[in-house]
Design a protein around this motif. Structure first.
Motif, PDB file in Angstrom:
ATOM      1  N   HIS A   1      -9.782  -1.926  -6.916  1.00  0.00           N
ATOM      2  CA  HIS A   1      -8.413  -2.386  -6.625  1.00  0.00           C
ATOM      3  C   HIS A   1      -8.047  -2.110  -5.183  1.00  0.00           C
ATOM      4  O   HIS A   1      -7.147  -2.753  -4.652  1.00  0.00           O
ATOM      5  CB  HIS A   1      -7.386  -1.772  -7.583  1.00  0.00           C
ATOM      6  CG  HIS A   1      -7.159  -0.287  -7.460  1.00  0.00           C
ATOM      7  ND1 HIS A   1      -8.064   0.648  -7.880  1.00  0.00           N
ATOM      8  CD2 HIS A   1      -6.102   0.430  -6.994  1.00  0.00           C
ATOM      9  CE1 HIS A   1      -7.574   1.875  -7.685  1.00  0.00           C
ATOM     10  NE2 HIS A   1      -6.389   1.769  -7.137  1.00  0.00           N
ATOM     11  N   ILE A   2      -8.778  -1.203  -4.554  1.00  0.00           N
ATOM     12  CA  ILE A   2      -8.402  -0.879  -3.168  1.00  0.00           C
ATOM     13  C   ILE A   2      -8.796  -2.016  -2.209  1.00  0.00           C
ATOM     14  O   ILE A   2      -7.931  -2.590  -1.561  1.00  0.00           O
ATOM     15  CB  ILE A   2      -8.986   0.484  -2.758  1.00  0.00           C
ATOM     16  CG1 ILE A   2      -8.485   1.534  -3.756  1.00  0.00           C
ATOM     17  CG2 ILE A   2      -8.582   0.849  -1.344  1.00  0.00           C
ATOM     18  CD1 ILE A   2      -9.309   2.791  -3.793  1.00  0.00           C
TER      19      ILE A   2
ATOM     20  N   LYS B   1     -12.958  -0.205 -11.612  1.00  0.00           N
ATOM     21  CA  LYS B   1     -11.667  -0.754 -11.193  1.00  0.00           C
ATOM     22  C   LYS B   1     -11.137  -0.116  -9.923  1.00  0.00           C
ATOM     23  O   LYS B   1     -10.089  -0.516  -9.433  1.00  0.00           O
ATOM     24  CB  LYS B   1     -10.665  -0.613 -12.328  1.00  0.00           C
ATOM     25  CG  LYS B   1     -10.326   0.805 -12.697  1.00  0.00           C
ATOM     26  CD  LYS B   1      -9.318   0.785 -13.838  1.00  0.00           C
ATOM     27  CE  LYS B   1      -8.898   2.184 -14.205  1.00  0.00           C
ATOM     28  NZ  LYS B   1      -7.917   2.166 -15.289  1.00  0.00           N
ATOM     29  N   LEU B   2     -11.888   0.859  -9.375  1.00  0.00           N
ATOM     30  CA  LEU B   2     -11.473   1.386  -8.071  1.00  0.00           C
ATOM     31  C   LEU B   2     -11.557   0.294  -7.003  1.00  0.00           C
ATOM     32  O   LEU B   2     -11.056   0.444  -5.900  1.00  0.00           O
ATOM     33  CB  LEU B   2     -12.310   2.597  -7.691  1.00  0.00           C
ATOM     34  CG  LEU B   2     -12.086   3.809  -8.618  1.00  0.00           C
ATOM     35  CD1 LEU B   2     -12.989   4.955  -8.245  1.00  0.00           C
ATOM     36  CD2 LEU B   2     -10.626   4.255  -8.588  1.00  0.00           C
TER      37      LEU B   2
ATOM     38  N   GLY C   1       2.495   6.336 -11.179  1.00  0.00           N
ATOM     39  CA  GLY C   1       1.455   5.855 -10.272  1.00  0.00           C
ATOM     40  C   GLY C   1       1.691   6.354  -8.858  1.00  0.00           C
ATOM     41  O   GLY C   1       0.768   6.756  -8.154  1.00  0.00           O
TER      42      GLY C   1
ATOM     43  N   ARG D   1      -0.844   4.791 -22.033  1.00  0.00           N
ATOM     44  CA  ARG D   1      -1.947   4.108 -22.728  1.00  0.00           C
ATOM     45  C   ARG D   1      -1.922   4.385 -24.232  1.00  0.00           C
ATOM     46  O   ARG D   1      -2.577   3.692 -24.995  1.00  0.00           O
ATOM     47  CB  ARG D   1      -3.296   4.512 -22.138  1.00  0.00           C
ATOM     48  CG  ARG D   1      -3.438   4.138 -20.675  1.00  0.00           C
ATOM     49  CD  ARG D   1      -4.868   3.897 -20.247  1.00  0.00           C
ATOM     50  NE  ARG D   1      -4.911   3.479 -18.844  1.00  0.00           N
ATOM     51  CZ  ARG D   1      -4.773   2.212 -18.448  1.00  0.00           C
ATOM     52  NH1 ARG D   1      -4.652   1.258 -19.336  1.00  0.00           N
ATOM     53  NH2 ARG D   1      -4.784   1.929 -17.155  1.00  0.00           N
TER      54      ARG D   1
ATOM     55  N   VAL E   1       0.835  -1.204   0.000  1.00  0.00           N
ATOM     56  CA  VAL E   1       0.000   0.000   0.000  1.00  0.00           C
ATOM     57  C   VAL E   1       0.870   1.255   0.000  1.00  0.00           C
ATOM     58  O   VAL E   1       0.625   2.203  -0.732  1.00  0.00           O
ATOM     59  CB  VAL E   1      -0.942   0.004   1.225  1.00  0.00           C
ATOM     60  CG1 VAL E   1      -1.660   1.336   1.339  1.00  0.00           C
ATOM     61  CG2 VAL E   1      -1.943  -1.131   1.125  1.00  0.00           C
TER      62      VAL E   1
ATOM     63  N   PHE F   1       3.988   0.467  -3.024  1.00  0.00           N
ATOM     64  CA  PHE F   1       3.690  -0.238  -4.282  1.00  0.00           C
ATOM     65  C   PHE F   1       4.854  -1.175  -4.625  1.00  0.00           C
ATOM     66  O   PHE F   1       5.405  -1.161  -5.730  1.00  0.00           O
ATOM     67  CB  PHE F   1       3.475   0.754  -5.439  1.00  0.00           C
ATOM     68  CG  PHE F   1       2.275   1.638  -5.319  1.00  0.00           C
ATOM     69  CD1 PHE F   1       1.485   1.656  -4.181  1.00  0.00           C
ATOM     70  CD2 PHE F   1       1.910   2.468  -6.378  1.00  0.00           C
ATOM     71  CE1 PHE F   1       0.370   2.487  -4.090  1.00  0.00           C
ATOM     72  CE2 PHE F   1       0.797   3.295  -6.289  1.00  0.00           C
ATOM     73  CZ  PHE F   1       0.035   3.309  -5.140  1.00  0.00           C
TER      74      PHE F   1
HETATM   75  C1  HEM Z   1      -5.171   1.948  -0.530  1.00  0.00           C
HETATM   76  C2  HEM Z   1      -5.155   2.832  -1.454  1.00  0.00           C
HETATM   77  C3  HEM Z   1      -4.674   2.613  -2.873  1.00  0.00           C
HETATM   78  C4  HEM Z   1      -3.675   1.807  -3.333  1.00  0.00           C
HETATM   79  C5  HEM Z   1      -2.731   0.912  -2.545  1.00  0.00           C
HETATM   80  C6  HEM Z   1      -3.645   1.957  -4.777  1.00  0.00           C
HETATM   81  C7  HEM Z   1      -2.750   1.292  -5.600  1.00  0.00           C
HETATM   82  C8  HEM Z   1      -2.741   1.423  -6.965  1.00  0.00           C
HETATM   83  C9  HEM Z   1      -1.767   0.822  -7.810  1.00  0.00           C
HETATM   84  C10 HEM Z   1      -0.578   0.016  -7.332  1.00  0.00           C
HETATM   85  C11 HEM Z   1      -2.098   1.129  -9.086  1.00  0.00           C
HETATM   86  C12 HEM Z   1      -1.380   0.650 -10.336  1.00  0.00           C
HETATM   87  C13 HEM Z   1      -0.349   1.598 -10.779  1.00  0.00           C
HETATM   88  C14 HEM Z   1      -0.882   2.859 -11.343  1.00  0.00           C
HETATM   89  O1  HEM Z   1      -1.453   2.851 -12.456  1.00  0.00           O
HETATM   90  O2  HEM Z   1      -0.772   3.867 -10.637  1.00  0.00           O
HETATM   91  C15 HEM Z   1      -3.289   1.922  -9.052  1.00  0.00           C
HETATM   92  C16 HEM Z   1      -3.927   2.410 -10.151  1.00  0.00           C
HETATM   93  C17 HEM Z   1      -4.973   3.290 -10.099  1.00  0.00           C
HETATM   94  N1  HEM Z   1      -5.504   3.830  -8.962  1.00  0.00           N
HETATM   95 FE1  HEM Z   1      -5.065   3.341  -7.079  1.00  0.00          FE
HETATM   96  N2  HEM Z   1      -4.608   2.818  -5.152  1.00  0.00           N
HETATM   97  C18 HEM Z   1      -5.254   3.266  -4.023  1.00  0.00           C
HETATM   98  C19 HEM Z   1      -6.280   4.189  -3.969  1.00  0.00           C
HETATM   99  C20 HEM Z   1      -6.832   4.829  -5.065  1.00  0.00           C
HETATM  100  C21 HEM Z   1      -7.849   5.833  -5.016  1.00  0.00           C
HETATM  101  C22 HEM Z   1      -8.462   6.394  -3.728  1.00  0.00           C
HETATM  102  C23 HEM Z   1      -8.109   6.201  -6.305  1.00  0.00           C
HETATM  103  C24 HEM Z   1      -9.054   7.204  -6.856  1.00  0.00           C
HETATM  104  C25 HEM Z   1     -10.000   7.772  -6.314  1.00  0.00           C
HETATM  105  C26 HEM Z   1      -7.273   5.400  -7.159  1.00  0.00           C
HETATM  106  C27 HEM Z   1      -7.292   5.443  -8.527  1.00  0.00           C
HETATM  107  C28 HEM Z   1      -6.510   4.682  -9.353  1.00  0.00           C
HETATM  108  C29 HEM Z   1      -6.613   4.698 -10.780  1.00  0.00           C
HETATM  109  C30 HEM Z   1      -7.585   5.494 -11.612  1.00  0.00           C
HETATM  110  C31 HEM Z   1      -5.651   3.806 -11.253  1.00  0.00           C
HETATM  111  C32 HEM Z   1      -5.380   3.440 -12.707  1.00  0.00           C
HETATM  112  C33 HEM Z   1      -4.371   4.338 -13.301  1.00  0.00           C
HETATM  113  C34 HEM Z   1      -4.158   4.013 -14.751  1.00  0.00           C
HETATM  114  O3  HEM Z   1      -5.123   4.054 -15.523  1.00  0.00           O
HETATM  115  O4  HEM Z   1      -3.017   3.694 -15.115  1.00  0.00           O
HETATM  116  N3  HEM Z   1      -6.497   4.563  -6.370  1.00  0.00           N
HETATM  117  N4  HEM Z   1      -3.653   2.075  -7.739  1.00  0.00           N
END
Ligand code: HEM
Ligand code: HEM
Ligand code: SF4
Ligand code: SF4
Lengths: 243, 510
Positions: free
Chosen positions: A211-212, A208-209, A76, A127, A59, A62
């Motif tokens: 993912h959290i 895909k959110l 990211g 992308r 978390v 990464f």
């Molecule tokens: C515990 C919290 C979170 C963790 C550990 C996490 C982790 C990650 C990781 C490892 C990726 C893949 C790498 C990247 O593309 O950046 C990712 C992608 C993404 N995350 Fe998170 N994330 C978290 C929270 C959030 C939140 C709160 C949002 C938005 C409101 C978010 C939106 C996104 C989006 C949109 C992508 C895709 C980016 C792309 O299209 O390449 N994430 N996240």
């Protein structure tokens, strides 16, 4: 009370309800689905404490992504780090008095907004530029980035271009929280910002959110590597033994 | 080696990620299982009439039974971190061999039927119906995944494409669209007790032959006992060890180790197979039924310890699943498992890997070796995927990397590792795992071996390596076949216990 106020109040209540209930259901659903076999990706920690530490590293740093690709990691990480700061900074709209930490991050918010936009820009560029990532990108992947970017840019618009009355924003938000609805400030950029935020909240549990919660429920990451020491049988598998 | 009908990739100085070439491997289809093979293991003989409906039902069933399947289908963000991690993509450039794209074949259908977004906005999220064309793609590309888990190491959420592949194969089997190679073997092990379909008497003959060979070779009477009640150790090993080269050299090695250590042991004709192809088709009950044979043999023979020979996926099943499936392990409180666990000696881990066993003996000096006997070899070690990424040895994480290498270094003087990003948990699959070790997939096997072959070539050229040790029956068979395509000698590959066998010093025992 103006129509606009009623509209936004309803929108936020609905968006919050969808996000909380939707996410709650997803988490419940993940929790009730058994993981019948021990499948941590090894080498894996052998204790629960170790597992907690592994998840913490995923978390906060990464870790796996760092091993995989430096560019995606950088963009990211910048995006998520900045997002965390921005959100923390936003907590001030919902609290009175505010936590010290929220007060402390205020100055950094300035840079964070840029970080968020740069990170999103880099992720989006991949992308188009990397043929493998282009191949797997769907329309919704692009829209998600566009949405976040638009939220970020509209926020920055209020901060750097046309200031909004943040005291009334705070009033409105606190009103929502105490079910004592206050007038919604009629600033067009703010309306855009908040509408987009409500969209983001609404799609949270169906996009895909996920993912959290997914990260915390991923058996390859959240299981301890101790199958020889502990017998581990899921409920449906145990039934096979009774035959 | 017959002249290949496809282009063999060239080995590059610096490994490259290929450009996406759509459809590059669409023509490579593993043979479909015929009705008798399918029916023998309880699956429909041919594609059932209402297959679409049945497949979706099965998917729903699996979504309720496997958290991995459900969470992995939801969590992917299409970040692309896994896209250049699969050896089959690196060797072929076919985008459907990128882990995320492979998952996507199922995910698209999952979205369509099980998610809000896919039901109402299919175009937006790329959801599709399960048409015959989609189903055929499933068959093609899920039979191009060796379930090696390399992708899961690099995915930020640990998404393991192997889990998706297993689920897809389970669905395909359930509607009568199984793969010939794997399902035939699953039938054999359930009917006869091993993957080669080798009956008890033939096994006995083979073992006697081996005893004679060892005596002729060393002058020492080393025994390979079968079905010996009251033996201390039950050895369960892949059946390839009984017949195939170079596998048999390792079997001889185990026998010599037991002999030198003075530990009584036995093989079992009922459980003459460590391999468990039930894993490859993702079918819990099949996997369990195969594992139960080992439990039965252990109870029947009254052994105190269970040791597993050199086999990658077998060690995964043994180490990670035997306790769950058959109560072979420790820490149970239910009567089914307690029965066996009380019989086993709690001082040793159950099951134990043969490398753990030998390592301990070498460390304590119980067995003597002459390292110089291996001086004609410069050795490297290929981590097998299932050992590396789905199991452990010893009592610390990563022991599965340390122990085999330590054994090699204790029995030989010349050891060289391959590049860091091709070993340990980043190891590349040999190209033949997961039920793909069949001639009808030769093109896939050769191309999928590319990343390993490139890493090998660098230590061959740079460090004069001439032997690649490994502890997996599939790796050994695959490399023996594929090495010549890349200009290497097929005899370059062999087991860790083949090296032990060369160096060990034996005494005549009564
Ligand atoms: C515990 C919290 C979170 C963790 C550990 C996490 C982790 C990650 C990781 C490892 C990726 C893949 C790498 C990247 O593309 O950046 C990712 C992608 C993404 N995350 Fe998170 N994330 C978290 C929270 C959030 C939140 C709160 C949002 C938005 C409101 C978010 C939106 C996104 C989006 C949109 C992508 C895709 C980016 C792309 O299209 O390449 N994430 N996240
Ligand atoms: C109900 C929730 C939200 C409210 C009421 C809100 C309101 C505001 C306001 C009033 C500003 C202007 C700040 C200023 O002028 O000092 C702002 C800025 C900003 N907002 Fe939001 N926002 C919300 C949610 C979000 C979310 C979820 C994101 C990100 C995904 C976001 C991203 C930003 C950014 C990047 C800025 C500019 C930098 C900053 O001031 O921190 N906002 N927001
Ligand atoms: S499990 Fe291995 S073979 Fe399958 S997609 Fe992942 S890396 Fe490729
Ligand atoms: S690394 Fe994981 S999240 Fe990223 S595309 Fe691959 S499977 Fe999806």
């Amino acid at each position: 009370m103006s129509t606009l106020t009623i509209l936004f109040a309803c929108m936020f209540y609905a968006a919050t309800a969808i996000m909380v209930l939707g996410l709650g259901y997803k988490i419940y659903d993940y929790a009730r689905t058994p993981a019948p076999l021990k499948i941590p990706t090894t080498p894996a920690p052998t204790t629960t404490t170790g597992v907690a530490f592994r998840l913490f590293r995923e978390v906060v740093f990464f870790e796996s992504l760092f091993k995989a690709t430096k560019w995606t990691w950088i963009f990211g990480y910048v995006f998520h780090g900045a997002l965390a700061l921005v959100l923390l900074r936003h907590v001030r709209y919902f609290q009175e008095p505010i936590w010290t930490i929220v007060a402390l991050v205020q100055p950094f918010g300035l840079y964070a907004a840029f970080g968020m936009v740069i990170g999103l820009g880099g992720l989006w560029a991949r992308r188009f530029l990397v043929d493998r990532v282009r191949y797997i990108s769907t329309l919704s992947d692009h829209l998600m980035l566009a949405l976040l970017l638009a939220i970020g840019l509209s926020g920055m618009g209020m901060k750097f271009v046309a200031h909004t009355d943040i005291v009334s924003v705070k009033n409105f938000m606190q009103g929502l929280m105490t079910f004592n609805i206050q007038p919604m400030p009629e600033d067009p950029i703010l309306l855009v910002h908040l509408t987009l935020v409500a969209c983001l909240m609404t799609i949270f549990p169906i996009s895909k959110l996920l993912h959290i919660p997914g990260l915390f429920f991923s058996p390859s990451r959240n299981q301890a590597d101790n199958p020889r020491e502990h017998r581990y049988v899921s409920a449906w598998a145990a039934k096979l033994e009774q035959k | 080696m017959a002249a290949p009908k496809f282009e063999i990739p060239t080995l590059k100085e610096v490994s490259e990620v290929p450009r996406v070439q759509e459809g590059a491997m669409a023509h490579v289809q593993s043979f479909v299982a015929a009705a008798p093979i399918q029916q023998a293991i309880g699956f429909p003989g041919e594609l059932v009439e209402n297959w679409e409906q049945k497949a979706i039902e099965k998917m729903g069933d699996l979504l309720g039974k496997y958290r991995s399947f459900k969470v992995y289908l939801d969590a992917c963000v299409h970040c692309g971190a896994c896209t250049d991690k699969c050896h089959y993509f690196l060797g072929t450039g076919d985008p459907n061999n990128m882990p995320v794209a492979r998952q996507e074949l199922v995910r698209k259908v999952y979205r369509r039927h099980f998610t809000f977004a896919g039901k109402y906005f299919p175009k937006l999220v790329g959801a599709v119906d399960l048409t015959k064309d989609v189903l055929d793609k499933w068959y093609t590309y899920y039979n191009q995944c060796s379930e090696c888990r390399r992708c899961s190491v690099f995915c930020p959420y640990g998404i393991d494409t192997a889990e998706i592949t297993m689920a897809a194969k389970e669905i395909l089997d359930s509607i009568g669209y199984g793969q010939k190679y794997t399902n035939e073997i699953v039938g054999k092990v359930q009917r006869i007790g091993n993957n080669l379909g080798l009956p008890g008497p033939a096994l006995e003959d083979t073992l006697e032959g081996l005893e004679e060979d060892i005596e002729a070779d060393t002058g020492v009477k080393v025994r390979l006992p079968l079905d010996q009640k009251g033996a201390e150790v039950l050895l369960v090993t892949p059946s390839a060890d009984f017949f195939s080269e170079p596998h048999v050299e390792s079997l001889i090695g185990y026998a010599k180790v037991f002999h030198a250590a003075g530990v009584s042991w036995t093989l079992s004709s009922h459980a003459s197979e460590a391999g468990n192809f039930g894993l490859f088709i993702g079918n819990y009950e099949t996997m369990r039924n195969i594992a139960l044979r080992i439990r039965e043999a252990a109870l029947e023979l009254g052994v105190k310890r269970i040791i597993v020979g050199e086999c990658g996926h077998a060690w995964r099943v043994a180490y990670s699943f035997w306790n769950t499936l058959a109560g072979i392990g420790a820490g149970a409180n239910d009567p089914f498992a307690v029965e066996l666990q009380q019989q086993l000696d709690p001082r040793y881990p159950a099951p134990q890997h043969i490398c753990e066993f030998t390592y301990d003996l070498l460390k304590r000096g119980v067995i003597k070796v002459d390292k110089s006997a291996n001086d004609h070899r410069v050795i490297t070690y290929h981590d097998s995927c299932n050992v590396a990424r789905a199991s452990r040895m010893g009592d610390m994480p990563g022991g599965q990397f340390v122990i085999p290498r330590e054994v090699i270094k204790m029995v030989a003087n010349n050891f060289q590792d391959m590049e860091a990003d091709t070993i340990h948990e980043s190891t590349f699959c040999c190209g033949g795992g997961g039920g793909l070790l069949t001639d009808d997939l030769m093109e896939l096997r050769v191309k999928g071996a590319l990343p390993r072959m490139e890493a090998l070539k660098r230590v061959v050229d740079g460090q004069q390596v001439n032997f690649m040790a490994t502890i997996c029956a599939i790796c050994k068979a695959q490399f023996s076949k594929v090495l010549p395509y890349y200009g290497f000698d097929m005899g370059m590959v062999g087991g860790v216990h083949q090296l032990v066998s060369t160096a060990i010093q034996l005494e005549q025992k009564e």
